[in-house]
Enzyme design. Structure first.
Site, PDB file in Angstrom:
ATOM      1  N   HIS A  94      23.704  53.647 -11.341  1.00 25.93           N
ATOM      2  CA  HIS A  94      24.240  54.743 -10.528  1.00 25.93           C
ATOM      3  C   HIS A  94      23.119  55.465  -9.774  1.00 25.93           C
ATOM      4  CE1 HIS A  94      27.264  54.696 -13.977  1.00 25.93           C
ATOM      5  NE2 HIS A  94      28.021  54.438 -12.929  1.00 25.93           N
ATOM      6  N   GLN A  99      26.546  46.010  -6.704  1.00 23.42           N
ATOM      7  CA  GLN A  99      26.972  44.617  -6.650  1.00 23.42           C
ATOM      8  C   GLN A  99      27.546  44.140  -7.979  1.00 23.42           C
ATOM      9  OE1 GLN A  99      24.530  41.537  -4.711  1.00 23.42           O
ATOM     10  NE2 GLN A  99      25.102  40.140  -6.372  1.00 23.42           N
ATOM     11  N   LYS A 100      27.201  44.800  -9.089  1.00 25.32           N
ATOM     12  CA  LYS A 100      27.794  44.376 -10.368  1.00 25.32           C
ATOM     13  C   LYS A 100      29.319  44.352 -10.259  1.00 25.32           C
ATOM     14  CE  LYS A 100      28.095  47.069 -13.999  1.00 25.32           C
ATOM     15  NZ  LYS A 100      29.521  46.982 -14.447  1.00 25.32           N
ATOM     16  N   LEU A 135      23.296  46.776 -16.321  1.00 25.10           N
ATOM     17  CA  LEU A 135      23.590  48.117 -16.813  1.00 25.10           C
ATOM     18  C   LEU A 135      25.069  48.441 -16.620  1.00 25.10           C
ATOM     19  CD1 LEU A 135      20.530  50.219 -15.598  1.00 25.10           C
ATOM     20  CD2 LEU A 135      20.945  49.214 -17.833  1.00 25.10           C
TER      21      LEU A 135
END
Length: 283
Positions: A37, A148-149, A184
């Site tokens: 984030h 992009q995760k 993450l």
């Protein structure tokens, strides 16, 4: 840094910024911030005069048996981290502020939302596009930042922005990983130490699939089998999906070529984790 908890407060804040001719970047989050984030916030800080981060655990994107009630929340911690990353204001509304009594309007993107995560989480992307469209209308940013995760989510939002003519640039920031490769996620806190080790199977499977493709393998089924074997070799893993898809349409590939998305969702214990990688295959 300002804490804004009502739509009216955000609109007043934005109006004051616009009167000064300032550009605005929006970082939508569900809070419990991590370095992923914060990388979005720092990118927004570099590209805009004002950075607004939303922190809102959105109930409409959770299914009836999912983890809405136990999703991690810590607003004070989040405010400190956001301020350190250069955020100017946090918008942290109550559920009733975003979805007042009698709420009945939703935004749905078709096609991109029925596959991958959409297949096993019906209604999830309708919740995402609804809340993001509301945030876009409330903040009216110049740019908005996504990781992009959540590749499918970013693609869906880009389609929504295009189709509904939002004058907003969508910026996608690369996935941030731990030193051992684990992507993450706020949900990583659910993992026991053993499950944390098993969660590495996602990144290892993606690396294995990428290596096979780079070595010349073009049969998607063969790559997928190898990735699945890697994941299931670890304790407490259960595959939701392993997909090899066109990175622009999310349609499954039989022969690998062009822009290729390797994406997976895996349950580790009771925690569902996602990860992906995009490859250019031009031979």
């Amino acid at each position: 840094m300002e804490l804004l908890q009502t739509i009216a407060a955000v609109r007043n804040y934005v109006a004051a910024a616009r009167q000064r001719g300032l550009s605005i970047g929006l970082v939508p989050t569900m809070g419990y911030l991590h370095e992923g984030h914060l990388s979005l916030a720092r990118a927004a800080r570099q590209q805009n005069d004002v950075v607004i981060m939303s922190i809102f655990v959105n109930p409409t994107q959770f299914g009836p048996n999912e983890d809405f009630a136990r999703y991690p929340r810590d607003l004070e911690r989040d405010r400190e981290l956001a301020a350190g990353a250069g955020v100017d204001a946090v918008f942290a509304p109550a559920v009733e502020e975003m979805y007042p009594a009698g709420y009945a309007t939703y935004v749905q993107v078709e096609g991109l939302t029925e596959v991958l995560c959409g297949a096993s989480r019906p209604g999830h992307f309708r919740g995402v596009t609804t809340v993001v469209s509301k945030l876009f209308n409330i903040v009216q940013p110049d740019r908005a930042y996504f990781g992009q995760k959540d590749y499918q989510q970013a693609l869906v939002i880009k389609r929504m922005v295009r189709d509904l003519n939002f004058p907003i640039e969508i910026i996608t920031i690369p996935t941030v990983r731990e030193a051992d490769g684990l992507a993450l996620s706020s949900r990583n806190k659910y993992l026991t130490p053993e499950q944390r080790r098993s969660a590495l199977s996602l990144h290892r499977a993606l690396n294995l699939g990428s290596d096979l493709i780079k070595a010349g393998e073009r049969e998607a089924a063969a790559v997928r089998r190898a990735m699945e074997k890697e994941i299931t070799a670890w304790p407490e893993t259960r595959i939701d999906y392993v997909a090899i898809s066109d990175a622009d349409t999310l349609k499954p590939l039989e022969k690998i070529g062009g822009r290729v998305l390797l994406a997976l969702a895996v349950w580790v214990g009771n925690t569902r984790l996602i990860d992906n990688v995009v490859l250019e295959v031009n031979d």
